[in-house]
Design a protein around this motif. Structure first.
Motif, PDB file in Angstrom:
ATOM      1  N   THR A  49       2.637  -6.234   8.509  1.00 34.89           N
ATOM      2  CA  THR A  49       2.796  -4.870   9.185  1.00 34.89           C
ATOM      3  C   THR A  49       1.456  -4.849  10.264  1.00 34.89           C
ATOM      4  OG1 THR A  49       2.880  -2.525   8.872  1.00 34.89           O
ATOM      5  CG2 THR A  49       1.269  -3.725   7.597  1.00 34.89           C
TER       6      THR A  49
ATOM      7  N   HIS B  74       6.206 -10.796   4.414  1.00 36.23           N
ATOM      8  CA  HIS B  74       6.435  -9.343   5.137  1.00 36.23           C
ATOM      9  C   HIS B  74       4.917  -9.178   5.645  1.00 36.23           C
ATOM     10  CE1 HIS B  74       9.656  -8.021   2.251  1.00 36.23           C
ATOM     11  NE2 HIS B  74      10.187  -9.071   3.091  1.00 36.23           N
TER      12      HIS B  74
ATOM     13  N   ASP C 263       6.474  -2.222   3.287  1.00 37.62           N
ATOM     14  CA  ASP C 263       6.680  -1.945   2.018  1.00 37.62           C
ATOM     15  C   ASP C 263       6.127  -3.358   1.377  1.00 37.62           C
ATOM     16  OD1 ASP C 263       7.296  -1.377  -0.453  1.00 37.62           O
ATOM     17  OD2 ASP C 263       9.482  -1.822  -0.461  1.00 37.62           O
TER      18      ASP C 263
ATOM     19  N   SER D 255       7.601  -5.366   7.575  1.00 35.86           N
ATOM     20  CA  SER D 255       7.883  -4.327   6.774  1.00 35.86           C
ATOM     21  C   SER D 255       6.737  -3.815   6.273  1.00 35.86           C
ATOM     22  CB  SER D 255       8.678  -5.108   5.378  1.00 35.86           C
ATOM     23  OG  SER D 255       8.918  -4.172   4.294  1.00 35.86           O
TER      24      SER D 255
END
Length: 330
Positions: A160, A158, A178, A176
């Motif tokens: 960001t 993941h 998270d 993501s």
């Protein structure tokens, strides 16, 4: 990239000169009144971005071994056999650019680039190489292996980003916020691998006679208040009234930042909305120095507005930045 070539024979020297014709750099021959191997390596390890040995891998390995420190600081090292058949990156393949350099050398002399990094061997996204091509600093190089290891094991990674990234993410990557595995940001937080683009310009305002120490203290407070990674900053700016301020000049020199000074009339013409100060206006002829100078020098947008501390003001603007997943095909 500053390159330095070292050859050991007449054949190797001819190849080094040929390579330098397409990929410019200094050329030396070891021995026979030429450079000592130890002296040349010691000097070039500090002063060059890339060392190219035209000879045997073993010689190069022994020569560079005492100087290797970190993948974030070591230069690229590539070895080319003197017949020009193979180009082998042996140090700083991704962050230092040795893999790219080996490919470039191979293209010049018809060699085979021998790339041994696991991500390249498997055709998998290399986060550190991508970061280099996006002009980013990798804050936690020890976390690179966590991202690469996950991809090599077939696990989803993941990410960001504070900016839109053009193109389609490589296989295995999913955006993501998270608990991301890596993050493209100016303000690192959490346990991700943080990639910080080198696009920041620090605008500075200060009283006459402000010391470098006072500026340093205020700068630390500015970074802490904004959770800013100082590695993003590449330059500083202020008004021309400050161009002879010893403290400001020393502060910028300590950080390795070039500093640009603007007259009040140029600052008044800076585009954007700024934090006004009647006092600053009365002293300098412009209502804000730090924000306006940062924007002018960056040619971009203001990210952090005026921050005041112990008589010093700072602001941060960033240059235009357009990260792209498609860099390998550009």
């Amino acid at each position: 990239m500053t390159r330095a070539y070292l050859a050991f024979t007449e054949t190797g020297l001819a190849l080094a000169k040929r390579l330098a014709g397409s990929l410019p750099g200094s050329v030396a021959r070891c021995g026979q009144n030429g450079a000592s191997l130890a002296e040349w390596t010691s000097a070039q390890f500090v002063h060059s971005d890339a060392l190219i040995f035209v000879g045997a891998v073993g010689i190069a390995v022994r020569a560079i071994a005492p100087h290797c420190k970190s993948k974030t600081t070591d230069p690229a090292v590539v070895v080319v056999d003197e017949c020009g058949r193979f180009a082998v990156p042996i140090l700083s393949g991704h962050l230092g650019g040795a893999n790219d350099l080996a490919r470039a050398i191979a293209a010049v002399c018809g060699a085979v680039p021998v790339i041994t990094t696991a991500t390249d061997a498997h055709g998998i996204f290399a986060v550190d190489e991508w970061a280099k091509h996006q002009n980013c600093t990798v804050l936690e190089p020890e976390r690179i292996k966590l991202v690469s290891g996950a991809l090599l094991a077939g696990r989803e990674v993941h990410f960001t980003s504070d900016w839109p990234i053009a193109g389609t993410p490589p296989a295995g990557l999913t955006e993501s916020a998270d608990a991301p595995d890596f993050a493209l940001t100016l303000c690192p937080a959490g346990d991700a691998l943080h990639l910080v683009p080198r696009i920041g310009v620090l605008g500075v305002g200060c009283r006459r006679g402000t010391s470098a120490g006072t500026l340093e203290e205020a700068f630390a407070a500015f970074c802490a208040a904004n959770r800013l990674a100082l590695q993003c900053i590449t330059a500083a700016a202020s008004i021309d009234l400050k161009q002879n301020e010893a403290g400001l000049l020393a502060f910028c020199q300590d950080h390795g930042w070039p500093v640009q000074f603007f007259p009040a009339e140029a600052l008044r013409a800076a585009p954007g909305s700024f934090t006004p100060s009647a006092f600053v206006q009365s002293v300098t002829g412009v209502d804000n120095v730090c924000e306006r100078s940062a924007v002018l020098a960056a040619g971009g947008t203001l990210v952090f507005h005026k921050y005041a501390h112990t008589g010093v003001t700072f602001a941060l603007a960033v240059r235009p930045f357009a990260p792209d997943w498609r860099w390998q095909n550009v």
